[in-house]
Motif scaffolding. Structure first.
Motif, PDB file in Angstrom:
ATOM      1  N   THR A  68      -9.802   3.880  -5.615  1.00 47.23           N
ATOM      2  CA  THR A  68      -8.668   2.984  -5.354  1.00 47.23           C
ATOM      3  C   THR A  68      -9.002   1.940  -4.291  1.00 47.23           C
ATOM      4  OG1 THR A  68      -7.745   4.578  -3.785  1.00 47.23           O
ATOM      5  CG2 THR A  68      -6.949   4.675  -6.054  1.00 47.23           C
ATOM      6  N   ARG A  69      -9.859   2.269  -3.364  1.00 44.60           N
ATOM      7  CA  ARG A  69     -10.241   1.283  -2.342  1.00 44.60           C
ATOM      8  C   ARG A  69     -11.005   0.130  -2.986  1.00 44.60           C
ATOM      9  NH1 ARG A  69      -9.043  -1.901   1.278  1.00 44.60           N
ATOM     10  NH2 ARG A  69     -10.670  -2.457   2.733  1.00 44.60           N
ATOM     11  N   ALA A  70     -11.912   0.442  -3.908  1.00 37.87           N
ATOM     12  CA  ALA A  70     -12.659  -0.603  -4.600  1.00 37.87           C
ATOM     13  C   ALA A  70     -11.718  -1.449  -5.451  1.00 37.87           C
ATOM     14  CB  ALA A  70     -13.754   0.011  -5.464  1.00 37.87           C
ATOM     15  N   ALA A  71     -10.761  -0.780  -6.112  1.00 33.10           N
ATOM     16  CA  ALA A  71      -9.780  -1.523  -6.917  1.00 33.10           C
ATOM     17  C   ALA A  71      -8.943  -2.430  -6.026  1.00 33.10           C
ATOM     18  CB  ALA A  71      -8.891  -0.547  -7.676  1.00 33.10           C
ATOM     19  N   ASP A  72      -8.576  -1.937  -4.848  1.00 35.43           N
ATOM     20  CA  ASP A  72      -7.793  -2.743  -3.908  1.00 35.43           C
ATOM     21  C   ASP A  72      -8.567  -3.982  -3.468  1.00 35.43           C
ATOM     22  OD1 ASP A  72      -5.483  -3.141  -2.109  1.00 35.43           O
ATOM     23  OD2 ASP A  72      -6.932  -2.687  -0.512  1.00 35.43           O
ATOM     24  N   ILE A  73      -9.838  -3.818  -3.184  1.00 39.52           N
ATOM     25  CA  ILE A  73     -10.680  -4.958  -2.782  1.00 39.52           C
ATOM     26  C   ILE A  73     -10.694  -6.012  -3.880  1.00 39.52           C
ATOM     27  CG2 ILE A  73     -13.072  -5.661  -2.357  1.00 39.52           C
ATOM     28  CD1 ILE A  73     -13.454  -2.936  -0.922  1.00 39.52           C
ATOM     29  N   LEU A  74     -10.883  -5.574  -5.114  1.00 34.80           N
ATOM     30  CA  LEU A  74     -10.928  -6.522  -6.230  1.00 34.80           C
ATOM     31  C   LEU A  74      -9.589  -7.204  -6.445  1.00 34.80           C
ATOM     32  CD1 LEU A  74     -13.055  -4.515  -8.804  1.00 34.80           C
ATOM     33  CD2 LEU A  74     -13.717  -6.585  -7.597  1.00 34.80           C
ATOM     34  N   LEU A  75      -8.523  -6.419  -6.455  1.00 39.69           N
ATOM     35  CA  LEU A  75      -7.210  -6.986  -6.740  1.00 39.69           C
ATOM     36  C   LEU A  75      -6.767  -7.964  -5.655  1.00 39.69           C
ATOM     37  CD1 LEU A  75      -5.376  -3.900  -8.228  1.00 39.69           C
ATOM     38  CD2 LEU A  75      -6.234  -5.922  -9.422  1.00 39.69           C
ATOM     39  N   ARG A  76      -7.115  -7.714  -4.410  1.00 36.26           N
ATOM     40  CA  ARG A  76      -6.752  -8.648  -3.333  1.00 36.26           C
ATOM     41  C   ARG A  76      -7.478  -9.983  -3.489  1.00 36.26           C
ATOM     42  NH1 ARG A  76      -3.867  -6.601   0.974  1.00 36.26           N
ATOM     43  NH2 ARG A  76      -3.612  -4.349   0.924  1.00 36.26           N
ATOM     44  N   ARG A  77      -8.649  -9.967  -4.106  1.00 34.03           N
ATOM     45  CA  ARG A  77      -9.379 -11.218  -4.346  1.00 34.03           C
ATOM     46  C   ARG A  77      -8.839 -11.955  -5.568  1.00 34.03           C
ATOM     47  NH1 ARG A  77     -11.731 -13.435  -0.187  1.00 34.03           N
ATOM     48  NH2 ARG A  77     -12.843 -11.887   1.005  1.00 34.03           N
ATOM     49  N   VAL A  78      -8.463 -11.188  -6.596  1.00 32.67           N
ATOM     50  CA  VAL A  78      -7.970 -11.802  -7.831  1.00 32.67           C
ATOM     51  C   VAL A  78      -6.539 -12.304  -7.652  1.00 32.67           C
ATOM     52  CG1 VAL A  78      -7.434 -11.374 -10.261  1.00 32.67           C
ATOM     53  CG2 VAL A  78      -9.508 -10.412  -9.266  1.00 32.67           C
ATOM     54  N   TRP A  79      -5.677 -11.456  -7.054  1.00 33.01           N
ATOM     55  CA  TRP A  79      -4.275 -11.810  -6.817  1.00 33.01           C
ATOM     56  C   TRP A  79      -3.963 -11.643  -5.335  1.00 33.01           C
ATOM     57  CZ3 TRP A  79      -4.680  -8.244 -11.188  1.00 33.01           C
ATOM     58  CH2 TRP A  79      -4.568  -8.888 -12.405  1.00 33.01           C
ATOM     59  N   PRO A  80      -4.192 -12.687  -4.537  1.00 33.99           N
ATOM     60  CA  PRO A  80      -3.912 -12.572  -3.098  1.00 33.99           C
ATOM     61  C   PRO A  80      -2.432 -12.291  -2.856  1.00 33.99           C
ATOM     62  CG  PRO A  80      -5.068 -14.619  -3.597  1.00 33.99           C
ATOM     63  CD  PRO A  80      -4.721 -13.982  -4.900  1.00 33.99           C
ATOM     64  N   GLU A  81      -2.170 -11.611  -1.751  1.00 32.22           N
ATOM     65  CA  GLU A  81      -0.789 -11.307  -1.384  1.00 32.22           C
ATOM     66  C   GLU A  81      -0.021 -12.593  -1.139  1.00 32.22           C
ATOM     67  OE1 GLU A  81      -0.316  -8.535   1.819  1.00 32.22           O
ATOM     68  OE2 GLU A  81      -2.107  -7.449   1.209  1.00 32.22           O
ATOM     69  N   ARG A  82       1.220 -12.609  -1.578  1.00 27.45           N
ATOM     70  CA  ARG A  82       2.064 -13.772  -1.332  1.00 27.45           C
ATOM     71  C   ARG A  82       2.486 -13.765   0.130  1.00 27.45           C
ATOM     72  NH1 ARG A  82       6.343 -14.702  -6.041  1.00 27.45           N
ATOM     73  NH2 ARG A  82       6.852 -16.317  -4.558  1.00 27.45           N
ATOM     74  N   LYS A  83       2.508 -14.941   0.711  1.00 27.79           N
ATOM     75  CA  LYS A  83       2.899 -15.052   2.118  1.00 27.79           C
ATOM     76  C   LYS A  83       4.416 -15.071   2.274  1.00 27.79           C
ATOM     77  CE  LYS A  83      -1.279 -15.301   3.551  1.00 27.79           C
ATOM     78  NZ  LYS A  83      -1.903 -14.163   4.123  1.00 27.79           N
ATOM     79  N   GLY A  84       5.106 -15.385   1.222  1.00 23.54           N
ATOM     80  CA  GLY A  84       6.558 -15.423   1.280  1.00 23.54           C
ATOM     81  C   GLY A  84       7.113 -15.292  -0.114  1.00 23.54           C
ATOM     82  N   ARG A  85       8.414 -15.208  -0.192  1.00 26.95           N
ATOM     83  CA  ARG A  85       9.053 -15.124  -1.499  1.00 26.95           C
ATOM     84  C   ARG A  85      10.309 -15.969  -1.451  1.00 26.95           C
ATOM     85  NH1 ARG A  85      13.521 -11.424  -1.607  1.00 26.95           N
ATOM     86  NH2 ARG A  85      13.733 -10.395   0.400  1.00 26.95           N
ATOM     87  N   PRO A  86      10.743 -16.450  -2.601  1.00 28.91           N
ATOM     88  CA  PRO A  86      12.002 -17.188  -2.602  1.00 28.91           C
ATOM     89  C   PRO A  86      13.140 -16.245  -2.212  1.00 28.91           C
ATOM     90  CG  PRO A  86      10.797 -17.526  -4.659  1.00 28.91           C
ATOM     91  CD  PRO A  86      10.097 -16.450  -3.903  1.00 28.91           C
ATOM     92  N   VAL A  87      13.990 -16.704  -1.342  1.00 26.72           N
ATOM     93  CA  VAL A  87      15.093 -15.883  -0.856  1.00 26.72           C
ATOM     94  C   VAL A  87      16.399 -16.601  -1.142  1.00 26.72           C
ATOM     95  CG1 VAL A  87      16.102 -14.797   1.185  1.00 26.72           C
ATOM     96  CG2 VAL A  87      13.639 -14.966   0.968  1.00 26.72           C
ATOM     97  N   THR A  88      17.365 -15.869  -1.659  1.00 27.11           N
ATOM     98  CA  THR A  88      18.670 -16.447  -1.932  1.00 27.11           C
ATOM     99  C   THR A  88      19.721 -15.673  -1.146  1.00 27.11           C
ATOM    100  OG1 THR A  88      17.965 -17.007  -4.160  1.00 27.11           O
ATOM    101  CG2 THR A  88      20.308 -17.039  -3.746  1.00 27.11           C
ATOM    102  N   PHE A  89      20.448 -16.382  -0.309  1.00 24.47           N
ATOM    103  CA  PHE A  89      21.603 -15.814   0.385  1.00 24.47           C
ATOM    104  C   PHE A  89      22.507 -16.973   0.769  1.00 24.47           C
ATOM    105  CE2 PHE A  89      18.622 -16.770   3.673  1.00 24.47           C
ATOM    106  CZ  PHE A  89      19.361 -17.113   4.783  1.00 24.47           C
ATOM    107  N   ASN A  90      23.753 -16.667   1.042  1.00 26.03           N
ATOM    108  CA  ASN A  90      24.741 -17.715   1.300  1.00 26.03           C
ATOM    109  C   ASN A  90      24.646 -18.223   2.730  1.00 26.03           C
ATOM    110  OD1 ASN A  90      25.823 -17.638  -1.285  1.00 26.03           O
ATOM    111  ND2 ASN A  90      27.178 -15.941  -0.773  1.00 26.03           N
ATOM    112  N   LEU A  91      24.504 -19.535   2.843  1.00 26.35           N
ATOM    113  CA  LEU A  91      24.542 -20.205   4.141  1.00 26.35           C
ATOM    114  C   LEU A  91      25.649 -21.252   4.076  1.00 26.35           C
ATOM    115  CD1 LEU A  91      20.913 -21.123   5.312  1.00 26.35           C
ATOM    116  CD2 LEU A  91      22.554 -19.688   6.470  1.00 26.35           C
TER     117      LEU A  91
END
Length: 155
Positions: A68-91
């Motif tokens: 799983t560590r090797a898979a994690d290394i590969l997946l982080r290179r192929v699909w980097p973690e998103r730094k943020g996400r769209p957020v919806t709330f009432n302002l």
């Protein structure tokens, strides 16, 4: 021990008209040519290129075997973690400085309810702060314009 046995300190050479570089002039005014790389970095690139394919094959093989560590290394290179996400709330609409207090309350309530993470709430609060500064700038410009108009009428 006699004083003659002690090493003598060298006196610095006087710098005068015969010194190596003139003040404000570089020894290489043109600088390095564009694209020139340090020899050590170029050597590291060669070493990395030679071994990169073998390392990648080994990591892929380990991931396919269930590591799983090797898979994690590969997946982080192929699909980097998103730094943020769209957020919806009432302002509320923020047209006056008083509206900003309601907006900050909405962010706090959304975070407390688990709709926003603390990091997302901090990002939303920074957007509200930028909006506050824009309102302040707009109000200040209007006040200056009113003062200048008043002075023009007196003159």
């Amino acid at each position: 021990m006699a004083t003659d046995d002690l090493p003598r300190q060298r006196k610095p050479k006087p710098r005068g008209p015969g010194k190596r570089f003139q003040p404000g002039k570089s020894g290489n005014p043109a600088g390095p040519k564009p694209g020139t790389r340090h020899a050590a970095l170029a050597a590291l690139d060669v070493i990395g290129q030679d071994g990169a394919e073998a390392v990648l094959k080994a990591v892929v093989a380990q991931a396919l075997e269930g590591d799983t560590r090797a898979a994690d290394i590969l997946l982080r290179r192929v699909w980097p973690e998103r730094k943020g996400r769209p957020v919806t709330f009432n302002l509320p609409i923020m047209k006056t400085p008083a509206d900003l207090t309601d907006a900050m309350s909405a962010v706090s309530v959304a975070m407390a309810a688990g709709e926003l993470s603390p990091e997302e709430a901090a990002s939303a609060a920074s957007v509200i702060e930028v909006h506050r500064r824009a309102l302040d700038t707009h109000d200040l410009a209007a006040r200056i314009a009113a003062l200048e108009a008043g002075n023009a009428q007196r003159a």
